[in-house]
Scaffold this motif. Structure first.
Motif, short mmCIF file in Angstrom:
data_model
loop_
_atom_site.label_atom_id
_atom_site.label_comp_id
_atom_site.label_asym_id
_atom_site.label_seq_id
_atom_site.Cartn_x
_atom_site.Cartn_y
_atom_site.Cartn_z
N ASP A 109 0.76 -1.26 0.02
CA ASP A 109 -0.04 0.19 0.04
C ASP A 109 0.67 1.13 -0.03
O ASP A 109 0.20 2.30 0.19
CB ASP A 109 -0.60 -0.09 1.28
CG ASP A 109 -1.85 -1.18 0.87
OD1 ASP A 109 -2.54 -1.20 -0.08
OD2 ASP A 109 -2.74 -1.77 1.89
N THR A 110 2.13 1.01 -0.35
CA THR A 110 3.12 2.35 -0.37
C THR A 110 3.17 2.53 -1.75
O THR A 110 3.74 1.70 -2.41
CB THR A 110 4.55 2.00 0.43
OG1 THR A 110 4.03 1.86 1.74
CG2 THR A 110 5.35 3.18 0.29
N PRO A 111 2.93 3.85 -2.10
CA PRO A 111 3.11 4.20 -3.84
C PRO A 111 4.68 4.08 -3.89
O PRO A 111 5.48 4.64 -3.21
CB PRO A 111 2.59 5.58 -4.03
CG PRO A 111 1.83 5.96 -2.66
CD PRO A 111 2.25 4.99 -1.48
N VAL A 112 5.02 3.40 -5.10
CA VAL A 112 6.50 3.32 -5.49
C VAL A 112 6.69 3.51 -6.80
O VAL A 112 5.72 3.47 -7.39
CB VAL A 112 7.07 1.85 -4.98
CG1 VAL A 112 6.92 1.68 -3.41
CG2 VAL A 112 6.22 0.77 -5.80
N ALA A 113 7.74 3.55 -7.23
CA ALA A 113 8.37 3.68 -8.72
C ALA A 113 8.39 2.56 -9.34
O ALA A 113 8.52 1.52 -8.72
CB ALA A 113 9.85 4.55 -8.64
N LEU A 114 7.86 2.53 -10.43
CA LEU A 114 7.90 1.30 -11.25
C LEU A 114 9.08 0.46 -11.22
O LEU A 114 9.20 -0.74 -11.05
CB LEU A 114 7.51 1.50 -12.66
CG LEU A 114 7.07 0.30 -13.44
CD1 LEU A 114 5.74 -0.40 -12.87
CD2 LEU A 114 6.82 0.59 -15.10
N SER A 115 10.38 1.17 -11.32
CA SER A 115 11.56 0.60 -10.98
C SER A 115 11.90 -0.26 -9.89
O SER A 115 12.54 -1.24 -9.83
CB SER A 115 12.80 1.53 -11.47
OG SER A 115 12.52 2.73 -10.48
N LEU A 116 11.15 0.14 -8.67
CA LEU A 116 11.27 -0.26 -7.77
C LEU A 116 10.60 -1.47 -7.34
O LEU A 116 10.89 -2.61 -6.84
CB LEU A 116 10.89 0.61 -6.54
CG LEU A 116 11.36 0.10 -5.03
CD1 LEU A 116 12.90 0.23 -4.83
CD2 LEU A 116 10.96 1.35 -4.00
N MET A 117 9.45 -1.49 -8.08
CA MET A 117 8.56 -2.75 -8.05
C MET A 117 9.10 -3.55 -9.03
O MET A 117 9.24 -4.92 -8.77
CB MET A 117 7.03 -2.37 -8.75
CG MET A 117 6.17 -3.64 -8.90
SD MET A 117 4.57 -3.18 -9.43
CE MET A 117 3.87 -2.98 -7.86
N LYS A 118 9.92 -3.32 -9.98
CA LYS A 118 10.44 -4.18 -10.86
C LYS A 118 11.81 -4.89 -10.06
O LYS A 118 11.90 -6.04 -10.07
CB LYS A 118 10.83 -3.57 -12.29
CG LYS A 118 11.82 -4.48 -13.23
CD LYS A 118 12.34 -3.49 -14.50
CE LYS A 118 13.37 -4.41 -15.30
NZ LYS A 118 12.47 -5.48 -15.92
N GLU A 119 12.33 -4.22 -9.47
CA GLU A 119 13.44 -4.62 -8.68
C GLU A 119 13.04 -5.79 -7.59
O GLU A 119 13.56 -6.92 -7.70
CB GLU A 119 14.27 -3.47 -7.81
CG GLU A 119 15.29 -4.05 -6.79
CD GLU A 119 16.03 -2.86 -6.14
OE1 GLU A 119 16.63 -3.39 -5.18
OE2 GLU A 119 15.78 -1.67 -6.59
#
Length: 552
Positions: A109-119
């Motif tokens: 539920d924490t908004p994150v950058a797509l690159s962080l989700m990819k990592e």
């Protein structure tokens, strides 16, 4: 492992809410039923780019959410470093897409950058699809396999840091050589500039001092007259301010014995007299100093003209900038004079860094050689049961110039029989052979890398029968090692070995075609596998065969 997947309004999926289990699971369904859609949705959770066209027609938003249990995997550092709250037993990844083209990513539920989700996603799920077989063409992938088996990540990181320092030193040397070469071409001009500025004997702050002096001398008569007038006002023959103040003080003192208040006033006037007398003395002093000397004024103005000339020539506005420029030119001339020594020093530093890189690269190479033999051994052991009794698999290591990953070039050489010369696997292996090679590689490296979930998308392409059963057995064994393995398959031999069985199917509704997914019961599995064996007309023989495959 992946515990739960929720998809809403994604292409043909209206709403999907399904639980997944640990171990080895299989997903079956007819071609076009929507298996690739589910993989596409999972891909979005792994950081892939989104397309608003993927939103189900008539909807303005789609949501994809997955829950993972990471309690057996040491992933705390990721959440601490990125300041994200963690629940190891329920880690949530969510993507939201809108028809307007906006995409949002969330971790717990924490908004994150797509690159962080990819990592994070790449640490949670490995999706092996048919196109990933192309990795066998890539030397980087082959080297990565060897490094995984060598367990040399710490050595590789140390080498890469050293190599980065070596590259930086190499760039510094090139820059220094270029600067010195350029300076040598300009040496005569630089020397002329330095001599000119040095000869000027500039001093910080002198410009303001000279400008003040010039201004004063240019108005000497005016200043002198004003000071002379002021002096007369203070103490002139016709009665100046000082004389008047003395008289005022005497008058007040004269009545002090009969009017006490006058004494205080007399003291105050006397204080003014003392202060004014001091001012008068200073005026007199200044008057004696102010004198007009045309020769001195010419000298001051000549000095200012020279300063202004230099400032204009060198495109600056202050003496301080001229002094800084003189210092810079001096350093360049010093570098030219000491250029051979400076270059030699930089080359020595570069050589030392290169030696260090070479030592670390040799250490890496040594571990990779041992790992290569281990890869060869394991791959032969894994490929023989997959219908390749005469397989030869060799990891060829050759030396190259030092690079980011060391000095080793890796090539996987392959032959399915004894009569064929070993060649790069991507050039000689058939589609079915490549699928088996990739499965064997994945099984091997999965033992060295703790990856919670592995998804195989039709890795069984080009195989059947006993070989398919052996491939299923490998995936089943992978699922027993604290790992979740999911296989999307068209082969009943593989589907039968799954501990859990899911089916994807399409349904025509009033709102159009909709894809569904459900977990099959024991009886439903029998029917599904029988259909995979015989088609839509399920015979008693197919049912019996399905039961035999399921060992029921």
């Amino acid at each position: 492992m992946l515990k739960h997947l929720y998809i809403k309004n994604y292409t043909l999926i209206e709403e999907l809410d399904i639980e997944f289990c640990k171990g080895f699971s299989v997903i079956t369904g007819e071609t076009g039923a929507g298996k690739s859609i589910i993989l596409g949705a999972i891909g979005l959770l792994l950081g892939q780019r989104a397309d608003s066209k993927a939103i189900k027609a008539g909807s303005d938003k789609c949501v994809i959410e997955a829950h993972f249990d990471l309690s057996r995997y040491a992933m705390d550092d990721f959440f601490v470093q990125n300041d994200i709250e963690q629940d190891a037993e329920d880690t949530i990844l969510r993507r939201e897409l809108t028809a307007s083209g906006k995409s949002r990513a969330f971790i717990n539920d924490t908004p994150v950058a797509l690159s962080l989700m990819k990592e994070l996603g790449e640490s949670l799920v490995d999706v092996h699809s048919q196109h990933q077989n192309l990795l066998l063409n890539k030397q980087d992938f082959q080297l990565e396999v060897v490094d995984i088996i060598a367990r040399d990540s710490a050595d590789l990181e140390a080498y890469q840091k050293s190599y980065a320092a070596y590259q930086e030193a190499e760039q510094n040397l090139r820059t220094l050589e270029k600067e010195i070469e350029q300076s040598r071409r300009e040496a005569d001009f630089l020397q002329f500039q330095y001599d000119e500025l040095s000869a000027a004997k500039l001093n910080a702050g002198e410009q303001q001092k000279l400008e003040d002096q010039s201004e004063t001398m240019s108005h000497a008569e005016e200043i002198k007259q004003a000071l002379y007038d002021a002096e007369n006002y203070f103490d002139g023959e016709e009665g100046g301010a000082l004389s008047l103040l003395r008289n005022a003080t005497s008058s007040l003192h004269s009545i002090g014995r009969v009017f006490a208040s006058s004494e205080e006033l007399a003291e105050r006037v006397n204080s003014c007299y003392i202060e004014l007398k001091d001012v008068a003395a200073e005026v007199n002093s200044l008057l004696s100093k102010v004198d007009f000397d045309p020769a001195e004024l010419d000298a001051v103005n000549a000095r200012l003209d020279r300063i202004y000339e230099l400032q204009k020539k060198y495109h600056v506005t202050t003496v301080e900038e001229l002094l800084e420029l003189e210092e810079q030119i001096g350093k360049k001339l010093s570098n030219i004079e000491n250029s051979d020594e400076n270059i030699a020093e930089q080359r020595k530093k570069l050589a030392e860094l290169q030696d260090k890189c070479q030592q670390l690269a040799d250490k890496l190479s040594s571990k990779r050689v041992k790992a290569a033999r281990e890869v060869e051994k394991q791959m032969r052991e894994r490929l023989v049961p997959l219908g390749m009794p005469n397989v030869r698999f060799e990891v060829a290591l050759t030396k190259e110039q030092l690079g980011r990953n060391g000095q080793d070039k890796v090539s996987f050489l392959f032959s399915a029989n004894t009569s064929t010369v070993l060649q790069p696997v991507s050039q000689v292996a058939s589609g079915g052979e490549i699928a088996r090679v990739m499965l064997a590689l994945k099984a091997m490296i999965s033992g060295a890398v703790k990856l919670p979930t592995i998804i195989f998308d039709e890795i069984d392409t080009g195989v059947s029968g006993k070989i398919a059963e052996q491939m299923a057995q490998i995936m089943h064994e992978m699922g027993q090692q604290d790992r979740q393995v999911i296989s999307i398959t068209h082969l009943p031999q593989i589907a039968a070995l799954g501990a859990h069985h899911y089916k994807v199917y399409k349904e025509e509704t009033a709102n159009g075609t909709v894809s569904h997914m459900q977990k099959l019961s024991s009886d439903e599995r029998v029917t599904e596998i029988a259909q995979m064996l015989s088609g839509s007309d399920v015979s008693d023989a197919a049912i019996a065969n399905a039961r035999q495959l399921l060992r029921l």
